[in-house]
Design a protein around this motif. Structure first.
Motif, PDB file in Angstrom:
ATOM      1  N   ALA A 155      -4.167  -6.781  64.657  1.00 53.51           N
ATOM      2  CA  ALA A 155      -3.525  -7.040  63.365  1.00 53.51           C
ATOM      3  C   ALA A 155      -2.982  -5.755  62.766  1.00 53.51           C
ATOM      4  CB  ALA A 155      -4.527  -7.691  62.413  1.00 53.51           C
ATOM      5  N   ALA A 156      -3.804  -4.691  62.818  1.00 55.01           N
ATOM      6  CA  ALA A 156      -3.361  -3.405  62.266  1.00 55.01           C
ATOM      7  C   ALA A 156      -2.147  -2.886  63.022  1.00 55.01           C
ATOM      8  CB  ALA A 156      -4.504  -2.391  62.325  1.00 55.01           C
ATOM      9  N   ALA A 157      -2.143  -3.067  64.351  1.00 52.77           N
ATOM     10  CA  ALA A 157      -1.006  -2.614  65.154  1.00 52.77           C
ATOM     11  C   ALA A 157       0.257  -3.385  64.806  1.00 52.77           C
ATOM     12  CB  ALA A 157      -1.323  -2.761  66.641  1.00 52.77           C
ATOM     13  N   GLN A 158       0.124  -4.688  64.573  1.00 49.81           N
ATOM     14  CA  GLN A 158       1.292  -5.487  64.203  1.00 49.81           C
ATOM     15  C   GLN A 158       1.841  -5.048  62.849  1.00 49.81           C
ATOM     16  OE1 GLN A 158       3.607  -7.093  65.476  1.00 49.81           O
ATOM     17  NE2 GLN A 158       3.288  -9.306  65.406  1.00 49.81           N
ATOM     18  N   ALA A 159       0.951  -4.729  61.913  1.00 48.53           N
ATOM     19  CA  ALA A 159       1.390  -4.255  60.596  1.00 48.53           C
ATOM     20  C   ALA A 159       2.142  -2.941  60.720  1.00 48.53           C
ATOM     21  CB  ALA A 159       0.180  -4.092  59.670  1.00 48.53           C
ATOM     22  N   ARG A 160       1.592  -2.014  61.514  1.00 50.04           N
ATOM     23  CA  ARG A 160       2.258  -0.721  61.686  1.00 50.04           C
ATOM     24  C   ARG A 160       3.613  -0.897  62.370  1.00 50.04           C
ATOM     25  NH1 ARG A 160      -3.016   1.004  63.246  1.00 50.04           N
ATOM     26  NH2 ARG A 160      -2.363   1.012  65.433  1.00 50.04           N
ATOM     27  N   ALA A 161       3.670  -1.808  63.337  1.00 48.49           N
ATOM     28  CA  ALA A 161       4.938  -2.041  64.033  1.00 48.49           C
ATOM     29  C   ALA A 161       5.986  -2.639  63.091  1.00 48.49           C
ATOM     30  CB  ALA A 161       4.709  -2.963  65.230  1.00 48.49           C
ATOM     31  N   PHE A 162       5.554  -3.550  62.211  1.00 40.70           N
ATOM     32  CA  PHE A 162       6.470  -4.128  61.221  1.00 40.70           C
ATOM     33  C   PHE A 162       7.025  -3.027  60.313  1.00 40.70           C
ATOM     34  CE2 PHE A 162       7.081  -5.594  56.855  1.00 40.70           C
ATOM     35  CZ  PHE A 162       7.989  -6.630  57.019  1.00 40.70           C
ATOM     36  N   LEU A 163       6.145  -2.158  59.819  1.00 44.56           N
ATOM     37  CA  LEU A 163       6.576  -1.082  58.923  1.00 44.56           C
ATOM     38  C   LEU A 163       7.487  -0.101  59.652  1.00 44.56           C
ATOM     39  CD1 LEU A 163       3.244  -0.379  56.994  1.00 44.56           C
ATOM     40  CD2 LEU A 163       5.265  -1.577  56.136  1.00 44.56           C
ATOM     41  N   ALA A 164       7.178   0.188  60.912  1.00 43.34           N
ATOM     42  CA  ALA A 164       8.015   1.107  61.689  1.00 43.34           C
ATOM     43  C   ALA A 164       9.414   0.531  61.889  1.00 43.34           C
ATOM     44  CB  ALA A 164       7.357   1.394  63.037  1.00 43.34           C
ATOM     45  N   ASP A 165       9.498  -0.764  62.199  1.00 44.01           N
ATOM     46  CA  ASP A 165      10.807  -1.396  62.376  1.00 44.01           C
ATOM     47  C   ASP A 165      11.585  -1.415  61.063  1.00 44.01           C
ATOM     48  OD1 ASP A 165      10.592  -1.877  65.071  1.00 44.01           O
ATOM     49  OD2 ASP A 165       9.816  -3.906  64.852  1.00 44.01           O
ATOM     50  N   TRP A 166      10.905  -1.735  59.989  1.00 44.60           N
ATOM     51  CA  TRP A 166      11.567  -1.745  58.676  1.00 44.60           C
ATOM     52  C   TRP A 166      12.081  -0.350  58.345  1.00 44.60           C
ATOM     53  CZ3 TRP A 166       8.633  -3.259  53.523  1.00 44.60           C
ATOM     54  CH2 TRP A 166       9.538  -3.273  52.458  1.00 44.60           C
ATOM     55  N   ALA A 167      11.229   0.659  58.492  1.00 43.32           N
ATOM     56  CA  ALA A 167      11.624   2.033  58.171  1.00 43.32           C
ATOM     57  C   ALA A 167      12.770   2.502  59.052  1.00 43.32           C
ATOM     58  CB  ALA A 167      10.426   2.973  58.324  1.00 43.32           C
ATOM     59  N   GLY A 168      12.771   2.066  60.315  1.00 45.16           N
ATOM     60  CA  GLY A 168      13.804   2.505  61.245  1.00 45.16           C
ATOM     61  C   GLY A 168      15.092   1.720  61.176  1.00 45.16           C
ATOM     62  N   GLY A 169      15.182   0.738  60.262  1.00 46.49           N
ATOM     63  CA  GLY A 169      16.404  -0.048  60.149  1.00 46.49           C
ATOM     64  C   GLY A 169      16.514  -1.146  61.179  1.00 46.49           C
ATOM     65  N   ARG A 170      15.447  -1.363  61.965  1.00 47.56           N
ATOM     66  CA  ARG A 170      15.473  -2.438  62.965  1.00 47.56           C
ATOM     67  C   ARG A 170      14.965  -3.719  62.302  1.00 47.56           C
ATOM     68  NH1 ARG A 170      13.312   2.108  64.941  1.00 47.56           N
ATOM     69  NH2 ARG A 170      11.176   1.349  64.783  1.00 47.56           N
ATOM     70  N   LEU A 171      15.767  -4.256  61.408  1.00 46.44           N
ATOM     71  CA  LEU A 171      15.330  -5.346  60.555  1.00 46.44           C
ATOM     72  C   LEU A 171      15.126  -6.640  61.328  1.00 46.44           C
ATOM     73  CD1 LEU A 171      17.502  -4.650  57.386  1.00 46.44           C
ATOM     74  CD2 LEU A 171      15.305  -3.668  58.069  1.00 46.44           C
ATOM     75  N   ASP A 172      15.890  -6.824  62.401  1.00 43.23           N
ATOM     76  CA  ASP A 172      15.665  -8.002  63.225  1.00 43.23           C
ATOM     77  C   ASP A 172      14.307  -7.918  63.909  1.00 43.23           C
ATOM     78  OD1 ASP A 172      16.530  -5.827  64.695  1.00 43.23           O
ATOM     79  OD2 ASP A 172      17.640  -7.008  66.158  1.00 43.23           O
ATOM     80  N   GLY A 173      13.929  -6.722  64.336  1.00 40.38           N
ATOM     81  CA  GLY A 173      12.625  -6.527  64.959  1.00 40.38           C
ATOM     82  C   GLY A 173      11.493  -6.736  63.976  1.00 40.38           C
TER      83      GLY A 173
END
Length: 541
Positions: free
Chosen positions: A54-72
Motif C-alpha cells: 500500500a505504501a509503495a502504491q501511494a509513493r508511486a502515485f505521488l511520483a507519477d503526479w509530481a512527474g507529470g505522468r497523470l495517466d500513470g
C-alpha cells in the motif's frame, strides 16, 4: 521563497486586487489527450512496515503526479478517468509546474483502509510555492493489490463537489533592481534578467496573486487559501531591490549565452566565500528561469558529491586502482561516453575522464541513503534555501533498487539539480564550507551544514584541477588562473540528445552551466563558460 497556506477562513484580499488573470479549476470530466512531462522532484517518505504494498502504491502515485505522468497516476486509483481530468485541471488550471510531494508514514483505519499523509509543495508559475498537507486513502482490491481510493479531497482537503479553486493574479510593475554597486539592472539592458526581475519582492511590490476557494455554483469566495507577494502599502515599496548581482559579470554572462547555438541553456556564477550570486543567465532570455528553478539530472558533475562521499569514509584515494571498462551491467547496461575504457585506471583518472563504470562499481562502498546524506549534510542540497527569489533546492531520494543506486552514483536516476545548485556544490568543494546562495542580502538562512575535512577539500581541488589540465574539461586549459572543473553528460530519455554540463571554479568564483540537448559538457557548456571567464578575468570586489 516558500509561501505557506493559511488556514481555511474568510480572509479577504485587498479591494485593489485585480483579477487580471483568473483561472477557474473545472473538475468536470472532459475528453483530452494524456499529458506527459519529464520526471519531477519527488521525495521518498519513511518506508512503512504497516503494509509495504500500500505504501509503495501511494509513493508511486505521488511520483507519477509530481512527474507529470497523470495517466500513470490516475491508473493507480479506483476512478482513472475522473482522476486524470481532475489532476490535469488542478495543475494546469492553477498554473502549477513541477510539484514536490513528500509522503509520510502510513496509518491503518478501522475499516481496513490505509492512509498515507503527504506534504504538497506546488510552485505557481511566477508567484511562489503553495504548501499544504493532505492524505491518500488506499483500499485493498479483490485481486490483493492496492489502489488509491479516489476522491476530490485527496488532491486538497478543501476541494469538494461544492467548492473549487481559482487563481487570481494582479498586474504589477516589475520592481526597480540594482546590482551590488547600485547600478540599475533592467530587462532592456540585460535581457536575460527578464525572467528574474519580476520575481523580486519589494520595489514595485513584485508579482502578486492568490488562490481562492470559491463556491462552484455562485462563484462566491469562501476563503483565500494562500496569497503571494506584498500589499500595495508595504513599507519601502518605492525602494529599489539591491541585489548581489555584478553588472560586469551579468553582461558577460548575457553575451556568453550566444555560444549555446540556439539551444535552451542557463548558467549561474557566484562567490565561493559567501554564496552571493554574481550573474544568472538563461537562453532564451524570456520565459522560464531554468537557472534556479529548473530540475535536471546533473550527470557527471554530481561526481563531485559522489567523490566526497567516497573520500569522507576512506573508501578510495586518488591513487586507488578502480578499473574503467566500457560497459557495466546493474539491472541495465551502463556505459561511458563514446564507450571509452581505461583498464587499470586510478580513481584520479576515473574522475578526470569521467568514467561512469568505475564510479558505479564503487556503489557498494556507500549505504543506500549515504549519498543523499552527504549532499544534505555538507552541501546543503535538499534543504530549504531562501535565495531571494523562488528556487528549486535539489532532491536526492534514497534509491529504490541497485539499478537506481548505480545511476545515482553518476548523477542520474531521480537526482535533480540546476545551475544554482551545482555552482553551490562547486563552491563548497573548493572552500569546504557551504554558504547558502543568495541574490538579495539579509534574507533568512535555515540551513545547517558541516564543513568538509581539509584533506577531502585538498583532494577535490586536485581532482578538479587535473580535469582541466589533463581531462574532459581541457576546453578551459588555455585560460589563466588555477581553474578546476568537472564536465557532465546527462541522459534525458531514449532517443533524445544528452544534456551537457560544466562546472568550474576560478579564484573566488564558482560557475555552472547546462545546455539542453548539448550532447557533451565540454562541447556545449565549455564554450559558454570559456567566453564568460575570458570576459571577466579577475575576482569580483
Amino acid at each position: 521563497m516558500t509561501h505557506h497556506s493559511s488556514p481555511r477562513g474568510r480572509t479577504r484580499l485587498p479591494s485593489s486586487l485585480k483579477a487580471a488573470v483568473a483561472v477557474t479549476v473545472v473538475l468536470a470530466v472532459a475528453a483530452g489527450g494524456a499529458y506527459a512531462a519529464g520526471l519531477g522532484p519527488f521525495d521518498r517518505g519513511d518506508d512503512d512496515a504497516l503494509d509495504p504494498a500500500a505504501a509503495a502504491q501511494a509513493r508511486a502515485f505521488l511520483a507519477d503526479w509530481a512527474g507529470g505522468r497523470l495517466d500513470g497516476a490516475a491508473a493507480r486509483t479506483t476512478n482513472p478517468a475522473t482522476a486524470q481530468e481532475v489532476l490535469r485541471n488542478f495543475t494546469a488550471g492553477l498554473d502549477i509546474s513541477k510539484p514536490r510531494l513528500t509522503a509520510a508514514r502510513a496509518t491503518r483505519g478501522d475499516d481496513g483502509s490505509v492512509r498515507v499523509p503527504f506534504t504538497a509543495k506546488m510552485p505557481v508559475t511566477g508567484l511562489g510555492t503553495w504548501t499544504y498537507t493532505s492524505q491518500l486513502p488506499l483500499r485493498e482490491q479483490k485481486n490483493g493489490g492496492w489502489k488509491v481510493d479516489w476522491r476530490l479531497s485527496l488532491v486538497h482537503p478543501h476541494l469538494s463537489e461544492s467548492a473549487k479553486f481559482r487563481l487570481e493574479r494582479e498586474d504589477t510593475a516589475a520592481p526597480k533592481v540594482t546590482d551590488r554597486r547600485g547600478a540599475s539592472l533592467t530587462g532592456d539592458s540585460y535581457p536575460s534578467l527578464q525572467a528574474v526581475l519580476g520575481q523580486f519582492a519589494g520595489g514595485g511590490g513584485g508579482p502578486r496573486g492568490a488562490i481562492r476557494l470559491v463556491d462552484r455554483v455562485t462563484g462566491h469566495v469562501e476563503g483565500t487559501e494562500t496569497g503571494f507577494g506584498k500589499g500595495e502599502k508595504d513599507a519601502g515599496a518605492d525602494e529599489p531591490v539591491a541585489t548581489t548581482l555584478d553588472a560586469s559579470w551579468q553582461s558577460a554572462a548575457e553575451k556568453s549565452m550566444a555560444k549555446a547555438g540556439g539551444k535552451n541553456a542557463s548558467l549561474v556564477a557566484l562567490r565561493v566565500d559567501n554564496g552571493e550570486v554574481l550573474a544568472m543567465a538563461n537562453s532564451p532570455a524570456t520565459g522560464f528561469n531554468r537557472a534556479v528553478s529548473g530540475t535536471y539530472a546533473p550527470g557527471s558533475t554530481w561526481k563531485i558529491v559522489t567523490s566526497s562521499a567516497l573520500l569522507l569514509k576512506g573508501a578510495v584515494a586518488p591513487d586507488t586502482v578502480v578499473d574503467c571498462p566500457k560497459h557495466l551491467t546493474v539491472g541495465k547496461e551502463f556505459h561511458n561516453v563514446e564507450t571509452s575504457e581505461f583498464p587499470g585506471a586510478s580513481f584520479r583518472k576515473d574522475f578526470t575522464e569521467s568514467c561512469n563504470t568505475a564510479f558505479i562499481s564503487l556503489r557498494g562502498k556507500l549505504g543506500g541513503s549515504e549519498l543523499g546524506d552527504v549532499a544534505r549534510k555538507y552541501f546543503g542540497v535538499g534543504q530549504e534555501w531562501h535565495v531571494g527569489i523562488p528556487s528549486y533546492d535539489g532532491s536526492v531520494p534514497v534509491p529504490g533498487d541497485e539499478t537506481e543506486k548505480a545511476a545515482s552514483m553518476i548523477g542520474q536516476g531521480r537526482i535533480q539539480a540546476n545551475p544554482l545548485i551545482m555552482a553551490s556544490v562547486t563552491a563548497t568543494a573548493a572552500s569546504g564550507t557551504f554558504h547558502q546562495p543568495v541574490i538579495v542580502r539579509g534574507g533568512r538562512n535555515t540551513t545547517t551544514t558541516t564543513p568538509l575535512p581539509g584533506s577531502v577539500v585538498t583532494q577535490l581541488r586536485d581532482l578538479m584541477r587535473a580535469t582541466v589540465t589533463e581531462g574532459t574539461a581541457h576546453v578551459l586549459a588555455d585560460l589563466p588562473g588555477e581553474i578546476g572543473a568537472k564536465t557532465g553528460t546527462a541522459e534525458v530519455s531514449e532517443g533524445e540528445p544528452n544534456n551537457g554540463w560544466l562546472v568550474a571554479r576560478r579564484g573566488n568564483v564558482a560557475v555552472a552551466c547546462v545546455v539542453e540537448q548539448g550532447v557533451t559538457g565540454g562541447g556545449s557548456a565549455g564554450p559558454i563558460l570559456h567566453s564568460l571567464l575570458s570576459a571577466v578575468p579577475g575576482d569580483p570586489s
